[in-house]
Scaffold this motif. Structure first.
Motif, PDB file in Angstrom:
ATOM      1  N   VAL A 194      48.344 130.980  -2.771  1.00 13.43           N
ATOM      2  CA  VAL A 194      48.964 130.876  -1.447  1.00 13.43           C
ATOM      3  C   VAL A 194      49.126 132.268  -0.834  1.00 13.43           C
ATOM      4  O   VAL A 194      48.890 132.463   0.359  1.00 13.43           O
ATOM      5  CB  VAL A 194      50.312 130.132  -1.551  1.00 13.43           C
ATOM      6  CG1 VAL A 194      51.038 130.164  -0.231  1.00 13.43           C
ATOM      7  CG2 VAL A 194      50.072 128.702  -1.976  1.00 13.43           C
ATOM      8  N   GLU A 229      45.943 133.368   0.591  1.00 10.08           N
ATOM      9  CA  GLU A 229      45.661 132.704   1.866  1.00 10.08           C
ATOM     10  C   GLU A 229      46.447 133.363   2.991  1.00 10.08           C
ATOM     11  O   GLU A 229      45.912 133.660   4.052  1.00 10.08           O
ATOM     12  CB  GLU A 229      45.999 131.218   1.739  1.00 10.08           C
ATOM     13  CG  GLU A 229      45.468 130.364   2.870  1.00 10.08           C
ATOM     14  CD  GLU A 229      46.411 130.293   4.051  1.00 10.08           C
ATOM     15  OE1 GLU A 229      45.931 130.362   5.184  1.00 10.08           O
ATOM     16  OE2 GLU A 229      47.634 130.184   3.836  1.00 10.08           O
ATOM     17  N   LYS A 230      47.748 133.629   2.714  1.00 10.19           N
ATOM     18  CA  LYS A 230      48.606 134.187   3.771  1.00 10.19           C
ATOM     19  C   LYS A 230      48.156 135.603   4.162  1.00 10.19           C
ATOM     20  O   LYS A 230      48.197 135.976   5.324  1.00 10.19           O
ATOM     21  CB  LYS A 230      50.061 134.249   3.293  1.00 10.19           C
ATOM     22  CG  LYS A 230      50.688 132.890   3.084  1.00 10.19           C
ATOM     23  CD  LYS A 230      51.205 132.306   4.382  1.00 10.19           C
ATOM     24  CE  LYS A 230      51.842 130.948   4.157  1.00 10.19           C
ATOM     25  NZ  LYS A 230      51.183 129.865   4.863  1.00 10.19           N
ATOM     26  N   LYS A 237      44.727 134.137   6.649  1.00 10.91           N
ATOM     27  CA  LYS A 237      45.458 133.704   7.839  1.00 10.91           C
ATOM     28  C   LYS A 237      45.248 134.626   9.042  1.00 10.91           C
ATOM     29  O   LYS A 237      45.044 134.137  10.148  1.00 10.91           O
ATOM     30  CB  LYS A 237      46.942 133.576   7.506  1.00 10.91           C
ATOM     31  CG  LYS A 237      47.681 132.699   8.497  1.00 10.91           C
ATOM     32  CD  LYS A 237      49.126 132.530   8.085  1.00 10.91           C
ATOM     33  CE  LYS A 237      49.930 132.046   9.264  1.00 10.91           C
ATOM     34  NZ  LYS A 237      51.350 132.317   9.074  1.00 10.91           N
ATOM     35  N   ASN A 289      49.444 125.324   9.383  1.00 11.24           N
ATOM     36  CA  ASN A 289      49.645 126.313   8.321  1.00 11.24           C
ATOM     37  C   ASN A 289      50.173 125.677   7.045  1.00 11.24           C
ATOM     38  O   ASN A 289      49.773 126.047   5.947  1.00 11.24           O
ATOM     39  CB  ASN A 289      50.588 127.410   8.800  1.00 11.24           C
ATOM     40  CG  ASN A 289      49.890 128.312   9.794  1.00 11.24           C
ATOM     41  OD1 ASN A 289      48.676 128.493   9.707  1.00 11.24           O
ATOM     42  ND2 ASN A 289      50.630 128.830  10.745  1.00 11.24           N
ATOM     43  N   ASN A 290      51.072 124.695   7.210  1.00  9.13           N
ATOM     44  CA  ASN A 290      51.584 124.018   6.019  1.00  9.13           C
ATOM     45  C   ASN A 290      50.472 123.270   5.306  1.00  9.13           C
ATOM     46  O   ASN A 290      50.389 123.272   4.080  1.00  9.13           O
ATOM     47  CB  ASN A 290      52.687 123.033   6.404  1.00  9.13           C
ATOM     48  CG  ASN A 290      53.908 123.757   6.911  1.00  9.13           C
ATOM     49  OD1 ASN A 290      53.952 124.986   6.842  1.00  9.13           O
ATOM     50  ND2 ASN A 290      54.869 123.029   7.428  1.00  9.13           N
ATOM     51  N   SER A 302      48.276 125.683   3.455  1.00 14.20           N
ATOM     52  CA  SER A 302      48.947 126.144   2.240  1.00 14.20           C
ATOM     53  C   SER A 302      48.893 125.064   1.172  1.00 14.20           C
ATOM     54  O   SER A 302      48.631 125.344   0.001  1.00 14.20           O
ATOM     55  CB  SER A 302      50.401 126.486   2.525  1.00 14.20           C
ATOM     56  OG  SER A 302      50.462 127.516   3.459  1.00 14.20           O
ATOM     57  N   LEU A 303      49.143 123.829   1.577  1.00 10.81           N
ATOM     58  CA  LEU A 303      49.129 122.730   0.612  1.00 10.81           C
ATOM     59  C   LEU A 303      47.758 122.609  -0.043  1.00 10.81           C
ATOM     60  O   LEU A 303      47.638 122.387  -1.254  1.00 10.81           O
ATOM     61  CB  LEU A 303      49.496 121.420   1.313  1.00 10.81           C
ATOM     62  CG  LEU A 303      49.589 120.231   0.367  1.00 10.81           C
ATOM     63  CD1 LEU A 303      50.775 120.398  -0.557  1.00 10.81           C
ATOM     64  CD2 LEU A 303      49.690 118.928   1.124  1.00 10.81           C
ATOM     65  N   THR A 304      46.697 122.779   0.776  1.00  8.01           N
ATOM     66  CA  THR A 304      45.350 122.725   0.228  1.00  8.01           C
ATOM     67  C   THR A 304      45.170 123.771  -0.862  1.00  8.01           C
ATOM     68  O   THR A 304      44.620 123.488  -1.927  1.00  8.01           O
ATOM     69  CB  THR A 304      44.328 123.016   1.337  1.00  8.01           C
ATOM     70  OG1 THR A 304      44.691 122.271   2.465  1.00  8.01           O
ATOM     71  CG2 THR A 304      42.948 122.660   0.910  1.00  8.01           C
ATOM     72  N   PHE A 305      45.675 124.977  -0.580  1.00  8.88           N
ATOM     73  CA  PHE A 305      45.536 126.039  -1.586  1.00  8.88           C
ATOM     74  C   PHE A 305      46.390 125.732  -2.809  1.00  8.88           C
ATOM     75  O   PHE A 305      45.986 126.024  -3.932  1.00  8.88           O
ATOM     76  CB  PHE A 305      45.911 127.399  -0.979  1.00  8.88           C
ATOM     77  CG  PHE A 305      44.757 128.056  -0.291  1.00  8.88           C
ATOM     78  CD1 PHE A 305      43.967 128.971  -0.962  1.00  8.88           C
ATOM     79  CD2 PHE A 305      44.419 127.733   1.003  1.00  8.88           C
ATOM     80  CE1 PHE A 305      42.891 129.560  -0.343  1.00  8.88           C
ATOM     81  CE2 PHE A 305      43.343 128.306   1.627  1.00  8.88           C
ATOM     82  CZ  PHE A 305      42.573 129.220   0.954  1.00  8.88           C
ATOM     83  N   VAL A 306      47.575 125.131  -2.601  1.00  8.60           N
ATOM     84  CA  VAL A 306      48.423 124.763  -3.744  1.00  8.60           C
ATOM     85  C   VAL A 306      47.665 123.799  -4.653  1.00  8.60           C
ATOM     86  O   VAL A 306      47.585 124.001  -5.863  1.00  8.60           O
ATOM     87  CB  VAL A 306      49.739 124.127  -3.247  1.00  8.60           C
ATOM     88  CG1 VAL A 306      50.474 123.460  -4.399  1.00  8.60           C
ATOM     89  CG2 VAL A 306      50.618 125.173  -2.606  1.00  8.60           C
TER      90      VAL A 306
END
Lengths: 378, 293
Positions: B77, B80-81, B85, B187-188, B191-195
């Motif tokens: 995550v 990603e950020k 992003k 964005n959530n 992030s969830l995809t990366f989680v």
């Protein structure tokens, strides 16, 4: 944007060329220069060629290729196989023996160099027909796969009598004197010739067609540019110069293995291209020298434990140099996406205007500071 | 016959690990249209986290497993950020270069922190017990791998199909901008995809490295590439496709080794990739996308 007149530019170019040559000669004759500087200059010029050839494909034609290490490997191996002197072959191929057809082959260096480039170009032509139909990231992955295939095949046992398998080749003839020109200058001359050809290419109608394809494929096709033919051409030319760069690298190193050309090499060259600016040959050249000097020379101290008095400077130990280096690269990628040159080429107008801007900025700051000072007094 | 059975078991086992990692690639690509070159290196970092937790901190394996999975997810995550992003509106090539840069950074960081020498992966006693199948014998992890994999995949499919978040994910992968206009927190979802992707990669790394002797900084790069091939083979963006692709790549690789061409097993994988791309560029289950002018 102010323009200089033609005559000033000519004089400036001639002076710059002479200065470059004089500096190179000085780096050779001056006994004070370290061998580090010399090898950094040589390696830098080889990487400049590799980066420029990758830029031709990635930056000018907009085909994102990750197969560069593969083509360099083809060039390097072709050169090495064809030029290793006959009397040293037994020593090199001590385990597997040399293929019968190659036992008595030892071509002169320059011929080996050119054949290395041509071999890479031929492979590119064969593969290009299939791979070039793919769109952006699929093309990247396919070329990446190709580079891995080349690397594995070169080290495989059926090729052992030609490429010496995973043992790699050694005793590769290095740079030799051409007439009165010392061996030290050979890579610079070869690279300079190749770069001049590339500059001529991007400034003629083919180069403009490449740029049109980069900007918009469909629009370019509508303008009557033959997409398939131009993409194929760009791929072949880029691979040819990559092959030459690979052969030069083999000359420089004197010994190669399949692990000399890993995916990491492609990444290194790509990062040089990105720092220099995608779509600027002169940017690639400048950044190749900067990156190689920083990586091999200026940042070396980061790998050695240092002491100031009794206090050991933290973090410094083997490998830290590459971490710092990759952080710099990430910063460039994230915050300075244009790189050094963006899509512009080096020009005297650019240099002149750059300094003018600096000057006005500086002056602006001064007057502003003076004004603020005045206000405070009131 | 015994040999054959053993090869099948090995093929299924490695195939399911590839499937787990390929899901990470395919989900990220489906949503961001980005080949996450760093995914293979996240997988490698997960192995080092496990070594760290079990060897350096002496935490028992069932706790360190959770710590490791969470650490891997946090790493993913964060990447990603920080790296993806800021480039959301940039051309696709820039994001891809950023991904390559992250992969480069992770490999160099691992070399610096853990040294380039291979480190032994801690053995988890339960997973290494030997199981007999008639005449064929294998360690428990080989049997357990496909079961865990299938469980994860069905859980994931259920999540994507029946929950609100899953619906949002499907919407985002269909059309980024419209989904945003419909009030989906892009964005959530990303992030969830990366989680999910990193979590599966972490699970995959336990199963992959347990039967193997050691971990080194470049250990993730080749499996990562192969899993990407698997994702492309199945049609990138499709989860069942990634699973099928993973199994095909794993089986092919094992049988190449069985025939005695182990040198060329990786070559075969890449040749497979190029052939698939040439004849069916969108893979087995991929959707065809028309180019808009």
């Amino acid at each position: 944007m102010e323009r200089l007149n033609q005559k000033t530019k000519m004089t400036a170019s001639i002076i710059a060329c002479i200065a470059l040559v004089v500096l190179l000669v000085l780096s050779y004759t001056n006994t004070g220069t370290t061998s580090m500087l010399r090898s950094v200059l040589q390696l830098g010029s080889i990487y400049a060629l590799a980066a420029a050839s990758m830029n031709l494909l990635n930056g000018f034609t907009g085909l994102f290729s990750l197969g560069h290490a593969g083509f360099m490997a083809i060039g390097a191996y072709t050169y090495a196989v064809l030029t290793i002197p006959v009397n040293k072959k037994a020593n090199v191929y001590y385990l597997y023996g040399v293929a019968d057809s190659l036992a008595n082959v030892a071509l002169p260096n320059w011929l080996g160099l050119i054949i290395g480039g041509i071999a890479a170009a031929i492979i590119a032509a064969l593969i290009g027909a299939a791979v070039l139909r793919l769109k952006s990231d699929y093309f990247a992955i396919a070329t990446l796969g190709l580079a891995e295939i080349v690397r594995i095949c070169v080290a495989s046992s059926p090729m052992a009598r030609i490429t010496n398998g995973s043992l790699g080749l050694k005793n590769i003839p290095g740079f030799t004197n051409i007439g009165f020109i010392p061996a030290y200058f050979v890579p610079f001359i070869v690279v300079a010739i190749c770069l001049v050809i590339m500059f001529l290419l991007i400034n003629c109608s083919y180069g403009r067609a490449f740029k049109a394809i980069r900007e918009d494929e469909i629009a370019a096709e509508a303008m009557g540019i033959n997409l398939a033919r131009h993409k194929q051409m760009s791929f072949i030319i880029s691979s040819f110069f990559a092959g030459i760069a690979g052969a030069l690298l083999a000359m420089f190193l004197g010994a190669i293995q399949s692990t000399t050309f890993p995916l990491m090499l492609t990444y290194n060259i790509l990062l040089i291209v990105v720092i220099g600016g995608m779509g600027s040959l002169s940017g690639s050249i400048i950044s190749a020298f900067l990156v190689i000097a920083a990586k091999e020379w200026w940042l070396r101290f980061l790998d050695v434990e240092q002491y100031i008095g009794d206090w050991q400077v933290p973090l410094l130990r083997t490998g830290f140099r590459m971490v710092v280096f990759s952080v710099i690269l990430m910063v460039v990628v994230l915050f300075w996406r244009q790189g050094i040159m963006g899509q512009k080429e080096f020009s005297w107008d650019g240099v002149y205007n750059f300094f003018r801007r600096l000057k006005t900025k500086f002056r602006g700051k001064n007057t502003k500071a003076a004004a603020e000072g005045g206000n405070a007094n009131e | 016959m015994t040999n054959f059975l053993q090869y099948i078991l090995a093929g299924i086992s490695i195939g399911s690990i590839y499937a787990l990692i390929a899901i990470g690639y395919t989900m990220v690509y489906g949503i961001l249209r980005l080949i996450n070159f760093a995914h293979g290196d996240i997988f490698m970092m997960a192995a080092y986290f496990m070594i760290f937790a079990m060897v350096d901190f002496m935490i028992p394996w069932y706790i360190s497993m959770f710590i490791m999975i969470i650490a891997t997810i946090v790493l993913g995550v964060l990447i990603e950020k920080i790296a993806y992003k800021p480039l959301r509106t940039a051309p696709r090539m820039s994001i891809m270069i950023s991904a390559i840069g992250v992969s480069y950074l992770l490999q160099n960081l691992a070399t610096y922190l853990f040294s380039a020498l291979p480190k032994q992966y801690p053995s988890i006693p339960i997973l290494n017990t030997t199981v007999h199948f008639g005449e064929a014998s294998t360690s428990l992890v080989t049997i357990l791998t496909p079961i865990i994999c299938v469980g994860c995949v069905f859980g994931l499919l259920a999540l994507v199909k029946y929950t609100k978040v899953g619906m949002a994910m499907r919407a985002v992968s269909k059309d980024f901008e419209t989904a945003q206009l419909m009030g989906i927190q892009i964005n959530n979802i990303i992030s969830l995809t990366f989680v999910i992707g990193c979590g599966l990669a972490a699970v995959g790394s336990i199963l992959y490295f347990t039967p193997r002797p050691s971990v080194f900084p470049l250990a993730g790069s080749l499996p990562g590439l192969k899993c990407f091939v698997a994702a492309v083979f199945g049609g990138i963006g499709s989860i069942p496709g990634a699973v099928v692709g993973g199994f095909v790549v794993g089986m092919c690789e094992t049988f190449m080794k069985a025939v005695g061409l182990s040198e060329f097993s990786d070559v075969f994988t890449f040749v497979l990739l190029i052939i698939v791309l040439m004849f069916r560029p969108t893979g087995l289950f991929g959707e065809k996308m028309a180019e808009k002018v």
